[in-house]
Scaffold this active site. Sequence first.
Site, PDB file in Angstrom:
ATOM      1  CG  HIS A 112      39.738   6.268  16.847  1.00 16.20           C
ATOM      2  ND1 HIS A 112      40.243   7.176  17.752  1.00 16.20           N
ATOM      3  CD2 HIS A 112      38.592   5.796  17.409  1.00 16.20           C
ATOM      4  CE1 HIS A 112      39.457   7.259  18.802  1.00 16.20           C
ATOM      5  NE2 HIS A 112      38.442   6.419  18.628  1.00 16.20           N
ATOM      6  CD  GLU A 165      33.005   3.320  21.174  1.00  9.71           C
ATOM      7  OE1 GLU A 165      32.429   2.226  21.092  1.00  9.71           O
ATOM      8  OE2 GLU A 165      34.157   3.449  21.607  1.00  9.71           O
TER       9      GLU A 165
END
Length: 230
Positions: free
Chosen positions: A11, A84
């Site tokens: 990202h 994550e």
Amino acid sequence: MTARRVLIWRHGRTEWNAAGRIQGQTDVPLDEIGVQQAIQAAPLLAAEGPDAIVSSDLQRAKRTADALAAVTGLPVSVDARLRETGFGPWQGLSHTELAERWPDEYAVWKRGETPELPGIERPADVIARMREALTDALGAVEGTLVVVCHGGAARRAVQALTGWSDEVAAQLAALGNCRWSELRHSTTRGWRLHAHNVGPLSGAAANDEPSTAADAEPAAEEELTSSPRS
């Protein structure tokens, strides 16, 4: 069906990236630079001919994936298994704060090992969920799959596909914001890494500052001492 090529895309930048804070699974949005990074990188990824996009459900990844969807017209599938690594009580803290509050555990982490603290996800568990998510996504498409996730999760995704040990994976540099890795599948050798830390050479998406080069990974010494720039 099965994809033969995977692009693992990290990202864009967030305020916590710029400040050097551990994000983990905290749902931090992209900052203005992160949005521009995604917009700038998207046409380059579109030129790779993706056939499907799957993203972590955390908004920094989904917003990055949406930039590619806007260029390609492809829908974005969302999968929470691509999140994550969870960092429990460390999330939101800087490396300086970690070193002050958990000096022993932080030293363990700096060695590339996992500290024994409640809430910190173990690498094997991250690899397992990434493998499951990738297997499902790969089985639903032919050609090229784009996986939009996070710095630490991206490393574990590469491990999940290649079967690398933790020791081998530790030698792989962390992805910068809005940069990607390319893996291709060989019928004789399985998944192989073909490119790493790919991205624009100029503009916002080329901003690969040390402070933005890792997400839930131990910071290198230069990452601890350099000042974030934007």
